[in-house]
Design an enzyme around this catalytic site. Structure first.
Site, PDB file in Angstrom:
ATOM      1  N   GLN A 110      -4.676  -3.899  -2.300  1.00 21.68           N
ATOM      2  CA  GLN A 110      -4.159  -2.854  -3.194  1.00 21.68           C
ATOM      3  C   GLN A 110      -3.927  -3.354  -4.611  1.00 21.68           C
ATOM      4  OE1 GLN A 110      -4.004   0.307  -2.551  1.00 21.68           O
ATOM      5  NE2 GLN A 110      -4.119   0.370  -0.317  1.00 21.68           N
ATOM      6  N   CYS A 117      -0.995   6.278  10.124  1.00 27.41           N
ATOM      7  CA  CYS A 117      -1.593   7.321  10.950  1.00 27.41           C
ATOM      8  C   CYS A 117      -3.074   7.039  11.199  1.00 27.41           C
ATOM      9  CB  CYS A 117      -1.413   8.689  10.313  1.00 27.41           C
ATOM     10  SG  CYS A 117      -2.135   8.791   8.696  1.00 27.41           S
ATOM     11  N   THR A 136     -26.486  -9.888   8.847  1.00 31.12           N
ATOM     12  CA  THR A 136     -27.163  -9.491   7.605  1.00 31.12           C
ATOM     13  C   THR A 136     -26.178  -8.808   6.665  1.00 31.12           C
ATOM     14  OG1 THR A 136     -29.202  -9.204   8.844  1.00 31.12           O
ATOM     15  CG2 THR A 136     -29.084  -8.096   6.711  1.00 31.12           C
ATOM     16  N   ASN A 140       0.800  -1.216   0.000  1.00 30.87           N
ATOM     17  CA  ASN A 140       0.000   0.000   0.000  1.00 30.87           C
ATOM     18  C   ASN A 140       0.835   1.269   0.000  1.00 30.87           C
ATOM     19  OD1 ASN A 140       0.292  -1.491   2.581  1.00 30.87           O
ATOM     20  ND2 ASN A 140      -0.292   0.461   3.496  1.00 30.87           N
ATOM     21  N   ALA A 150     -13.620  -3.193  -0.895  1.00 28.88           N
ATOM     22  CA  ALA A 150     -14.369  -2.467  -1.932  1.00 28.88           C
ATOM     23  C   ALA A 150     -13.845  -1.055  -2.154  1.00 28.88           C
ATOM     24  CB  ALA A 150     -15.841  -2.405  -1.539  1.00 28.88           C
TER      25      ALA A 150
HETATM   26  N1  PLP Z   1      -4.585  -4.247   3.408  1.00 26.84           N
HETATM   27  C1  PLP Z   1      -3.993  -3.256   2.732  1.00 26.84           C
HETATM   28  C2  PLP Z   1      -2.795  -3.545   1.909  1.00 26.84           C
HETATM   29  C3  PLP Z   1      -4.516  -1.957   2.795  1.00 26.84           C
HETATM   30  O1  PLP Z   1      -3.915  -0.972   2.129  1.00 26.84           O
HETATM   31  C4  PLP Z   1      -5.659  -1.721   3.594  1.00 26.84           C
HETATM   32  C5  PLP Z   1      -6.202  -0.357   3.756  1.00 26.84           C
HETATM   33  O2  PLP Z   1      -5.479   0.607   3.666  1.00 26.84           O
HETATM   34  C6  PLP Z   1      -6.252  -2.807   4.271  1.00 26.84           C
HETATM   35  C7  PLP Z   1      -5.683  -4.048   4.157  1.00 26.84           C
HETATM   36  C8  PLP Z   1      -7.466  -2.622   5.122  1.00 26.84           C
HETATM   37  O3  PLP Z   1      -8.604  -2.492   4.309  1.00 26.84           O
HETATM   38  P1  PLP Z   1      -9.927  -1.772   4.876  1.00 26.84           P
HETATM   39  O4  PLP Z   1      -9.646  -0.316   4.887  1.00 26.84           O
HETATM   40  O5  PLP Z   1     -10.985  -2.144   3.878  1.00 26.84           O
HETATM   41  O6  PLP Z   1     -10.200  -2.341   6.215  1.00 26.84           O
END
Ligand code: PLP
Length: 391
Positions: free
Chosen positions: A184, A330, A243, A156, A205
């Site tokens: 990502q 953060c 649900t 990310n 999503a």
């Molecule tokens: N995994 C990665 C690589 C992410 O970048 C993120 C969110 O930044 C997540 C998991 C978590 O996803 P969510 O924000 O849908 O909980």
């Protein structure tokens, strides 16, 4: 007239796609619980199943392997469990092996006891050390232990792509189960759960323009099942009680269809990403791009300008109408040094300057050029203020 804002923080949350938004609004206006037998309930069920097929298509899975949940974090927590089944029979995992650059959703280890989570190092580009993984898995299997390996498909912060197929091959050779956090990578990289050899992958999503509030756990065809995180009713074939969020899931499905089509635009997006890098280098020739020596997502650019502190830069960019982010974690409002850049062995002074620009298929050339003007002003002002290297 105020200048239009430039939203360059797609990895934090992609703008919802127009078609996903229409579907969301349409379904929010309709009653219906996907478990009810009347016409309204059946319509909700049909919307869920359409979305399930779309998510399955995005990652080359079967629709029955898809379990909907609230997002990427819940999805990761659901699968990071020692309790699995194989064709319904219990199959216990003794260790969780994660890479040193995982998102906190994975790095925290889910339901594995603290002492059972091990970290596999990465190289200077942030790519997982396959030899170290293989050594550790060999030692564990020699000791009669079975592991779950969890390595993200793409990072990310840096966009660096991990060698997931190799990881799955090594994992399989040592009897491990392999999960990849594909939050990502989805929609930015072709993904096929079977070709990659993964047992399970997880999605969110809002990273693909589907809006917030939905995620998915996708299992391969090999008969493994995880012990549910959320228990109660029999929704989602007993894999996730509660649900279903029909509107959010349906919007996720629409976004997945578009994300699949967007894959064909990767080189166009990468060209814009590279233009951003050259703009930054024109202004600050000493800028460092992280992960540049590895394959990266087409939309992500992580960099630092020596002498420019990320937190100040993020605020200055924001005031100049540009949304970008620092490489630091953060989520709690408290800024900490990026564990990702630290694991890559980046100099701590540069870690403090880590910035991330992330774009998407709807980002246009005019926005990139508008960024050039604004970035010049921001970096020049920062130089004046701090007497730093930014030119
Ligand atoms: N995994 C990665 C690589 C992410 O970048 C993120 C969110 O930044 C997540 C998991 C978590 O996803 P969510 O924000 O849908 O909980």
């Amino acid at each position: 007239m105020a200048e239009a804002r430039l939203y360059f923080d797609w990895n934090a949350g992609a703008p919802i796609k127009a078609a996903a938004r229409s579907r969301l609004v349409e379904l929010l206006g309709r009653p219906g619980n996907g478990s009810s037998v009347h016409a309204e309930g059946r319509a909700a069920r049909a919307a869920l199943e359409t979305a399930r097929r779309s998510i399955a298509r995005l990652v080359g899975a079967e629709a029955k392997g898809v379990t909907f949940c609230s997002g990427g974090t819940e999805a990761a927590n659901a699968v990071l469990t020692p309790e699995w089944t194989l064709f319904g029979k219990p199959c216990r995992l003794d260790r969780l092996l994660v890479s040193a650059v995982e998102h906190p959703a994975v790095a925290r280890g889910g339901r594995f006891p603290e002492g059972c989570v091990e970290v596999i190092p990465v190289d200077r580009n942030g790519v997982v050390d396959l030899a170290a993984l293989e050594r550790r898995l060999a030692a564990l299997s020699a000791a009669g232990m079975r592991a779950l390996v969890s390595v993200m498909a793409a990072n990310n912060e840096t966009g660096v792509i991990e060698p997931v197929a190799d990881i799955a091959r090594i994992g399989r050779a040592h009897g491990a189960l392999v999960h990849s956090d594909a939050v990502q990578a989805a929609g930015r990289l072709p993904l096929d759960i079977e070709t990659l050899g993964l047992d399970v992958l997880t999605l969110s999503a809002h990273k693909i323009g589907g809006g917030q509030g939905a995620g998915a756990i996708v299992r391969g065809r090999n008969g493994f099942g995880f012990s549910p995180l959320v228990t109660g009713g029999g929704q989602e074939s007993w894999m996730r009680a509660g649900t279903e969020n029909v509107a959010a899931v349906a919007a996720f499905g629409v976004a997945a269809d578009e994300a699949l089509a967007d894959l064909g635009r990767a080189s166009e997006i990468a060209a814009r990403r590279d233009r951003l890098a050259s703009i930054i280098r024109e202004m600050a020739p000493d800028a460092v791009v992280f992960g540049e020596g590895a394959a990266r997502l087409p939309n992500t650019l992580a960099f630092a300008v020596p002498g420019v502190a990320a937190e100040t830069a993020v605020i200055a960019f924001d005031l100049a109408g540009v949304a970008l982010s620092s490489g630091s974690a953060c989520s709690s409002g408290k800024v900490t040094a990026s564990p990702v850049l630290t694991a890559m062995g980046v100099d701590p002074a540069l870690v403090r300057g880590g910035l991330r620009v992330s774009i998407g298929p709807e980002t246009i050339d005019d926005e990139i050029e508008a960024f050039a003007l604004r970035a010049r002003n921001v970096l020049a002002a920062m130089k004046k203020q701090h007497g730093t290297a930014a030119a």
